[in-house]
Scaffold this motif. Structure first.
Motif, PDB file in Angstrom:
ATOM      1  N   VAL A 259       4.824  -4.753   0.267  1.00 47.99           N
ATOM      2  CA  VAL A 259       3.426  -4.558  -0.112  1.00 47.99           C
ATOM      3  C   VAL A 259       2.839  -3.647   0.954  1.00 47.99           C
ATOM      4  O   VAL A 259       2.867  -3.981   2.144  1.00 47.99           O
ATOM      5  CB  VAL A 259       2.642  -5.874  -0.182  1.00 47.99           C
ATOM      6  N   MET A 260       2.356  -2.480   0.535  1.00 46.45           N
ATOM      7  CA  MET A 260       1.825  -1.501   1.484  1.00 46.45           C
ATOM      8  C   MET A 260       0.409  -1.115   1.104  1.00 46.45           C
ATOM      9  O   MET A 260       0.147  -0.733  -0.040  1.00 46.45           O
ATOM     10  CB  MET A 260       2.723  -0.255   1.514  1.00 46.45           C
ATOM     11  N   ASN A 261      -0.485  -1.207   2.086  1.00 49.68           N
ATOM     12  CA  ASN A 261      -1.858  -0.754   1.907  1.00 49.68           C
ATOM     13  C   ASN A 261      -1.958   0.676   2.427  1.00 49.68           C
ATOM     14  O   ASN A 261      -1.544   0.957   3.553  1.00 49.68           O
ATOM     15  CB  ASN A 261      -2.808  -1.655   2.685  1.00 49.68           C
TER      16      ASN A 261
ATOM     17  N   GLN B 189      -4.948   3.116  -2.240  1.00 51.06           N
ATOM     18  CA  GLN B 189      -3.826   2.659  -3.047  1.00 51.06           C
ATOM     19  C   GLN B 189      -3.166   1.446  -2.395  1.00 51.06           C
ATOM     20  O   GLN B 189      -3.193   1.288  -1.180  1.00 51.06           O
ATOM     21  CB  GLN B 189      -2.780   3.766  -3.217  1.00 51.06           C
ATOM     22  N   VAL B 190      -2.566   0.618  -3.247  1.00 51.71           N
ATOM     23  CA  VAL B 190      -1.730  -0.496  -2.813  1.00 51.71           C
ATOM     24  C   VAL B 190      -0.395  -0.354  -3.525  1.00 51.71           C
ATOM     25  O   VAL B 190      -0.341  -0.197  -4.748  1.00 51.71           O
ATOM     26  CB  VAL B 190      -2.361  -1.859  -3.151  1.00 51.71           C
ATOM     27  N   TYR B 191       0.693  -0.368  -2.760  1.00 51.54           N
ATOM     28  CA  TYR B 191       2.045  -0.256  -3.309  1.00 51.54           C
ATOM     29  C   TYR B 191       2.699  -1.626  -3.364  1.00 51.54           C
ATOM     30  O   TYR B 191       2.621  -2.395  -2.391  1.00 51.54           O
ATOM     31  CB  TYR B 191       2.916   0.649  -2.434  1.00 51.54           C
ATOM     32  N   MET B 192       3.387  -1.901  -4.474  1.00 53.26           N
ATOM     33  CA  MET B 192       4.212  -3.097  -4.626  1.00 53.26           C
ATOM     34  C   MET B 192       5.604  -2.628  -5.050  1.00 53.26           C
ATOM     35  O   MET B 192       5.774  -2.104  -6.156  1.00 53.26           O
ATOM     36  CB  MET B 192       3.608  -4.038  -5.662  1.00 53.26           C
TER      37      MET B 192
ATOM     38  N   THR C  39      -2.199   3.654   7.789  1.00 51.90           N
ATOM     39  CA  THR C  39      -3.638   3.826   7.972  1.00 51.90           C
ATOM     40  C   THR C  39      -4.099   5.229   8.295  1.00 51.90           C
ATOM     41  O   THR C  39      -5.302   5.475   8.325  1.00 51.90           O
ATOM     42  CB  THR C  39      -4.136   2.888   9.083  1.00 51.90           C
ATOM     43  N   PHE C  40      -3.176   6.157   8.584  1.00 49.54           N
ATOM     44  CA  PHE C  40      -3.667   7.504   8.880  1.00 49.54           C
ATOM     45  C   PHE C  40      -3.084   8.510   7.908  1.00 49.54           C
ATOM     46  O   PHE C  40      -1.960   8.385   7.443  1.00 49.54           O
ATOM     47  CB  PHE C  40      -3.397   7.916  10.329  1.00 49.54           C
TER      48      PHE C  40
END
Length: 198
Positions: free
Chosen positions: A107-109, A115-118, A180-181
């Motif tokens: 799970v990536m924010n 976007q949110v990746y699953m 985050t960047f």
């Protein structure tokens, strides 16, 4: 950013940009019917399809963004889908592959693009796959064949690294990662060696 929404999606009236009563952020609000036009992050679902010999299915992108770079099947989740159903659909659309979607791996924010990746692990059900309008090449690859310098997105890079590390360790788990960047060309974004402060 707020200029992207100009009209109400219910009645078509032009909207105002203000903080609704009881809210804490400005929103697009219809002064005619009162509908609030919420804008929320997008969910991207994907799967790393593994063949019985340990190779994974990779796709060379035939569309922008990142035309010509490599990914595993992934894309925007549709309404009414589970993350697993969406990942299986993306595998069919991008590679013609039938995939049994398994446990959640990542799970990536990614707040800089909202976007949110699953990303799931998956089992490739047959060797029937091939190019599509979205993928110019579809190839089974060993870990040492992965084109790490030509991976399309940091989310794909990190997911593959965790997949292979977990497989080596004999135990898969769900990983949480915040990217985050925002990437700056020409560097590959948010991978070792990419210094956001440089």
């Amino acid at each position: 950013m707020h200029a992207q929404t100009r009209f109400c999606n219910v009645c078509g009236h032009s909207v105002d940009f203000l903080v609704p009563a009881g809210d804490h952020l400005p929103r697009h609000v219809c002064p005619s019917c009162g509908q609030v036009q919420y804008r929320n992050p997008k969910v991207i679902v994907g799967v790393i399809p593994e063949w019985r010999d340990g190779r994974v299915l990779m796709c060379r992108r035939n569309i922008e963004p990142r035309l010509g770079l490599w990914t595993f099947p992934a894309g925007f989740m549709e309404m009414g889908e589970t993350s697993a159903a969406g990942a299986a659909r993306e595998a069919r659309e991008e590679s013609l592959a039938e995939v049994e979607v398994g446990p959640l791996l990542m799970v990536m924010n990614v707040p800089y693009v909202s976007q949110v990746y699953m990303v799931h692990c998956g089992r490739l059900l047959s060797e029937e796959f091939g190019p599509t309008p979205e993928s110019s090449e579809v190839v089974l690859m060993r870990e040492d064949e992965i084109p790490w310098d030509d991976i399309a997105f940091p989310t794909i890079w990190h997911s593959l690294r965790h997949f292979f590390d977990d497989r080596r360790n004999g135990s898969f788990s769900t990983h949480l990662l915040d990217l985050t960047f925002k990437p700056r060309p020409p560097q590959r974004p948010e991978v070792p060696g990419d210094d956001p402060t440089a």
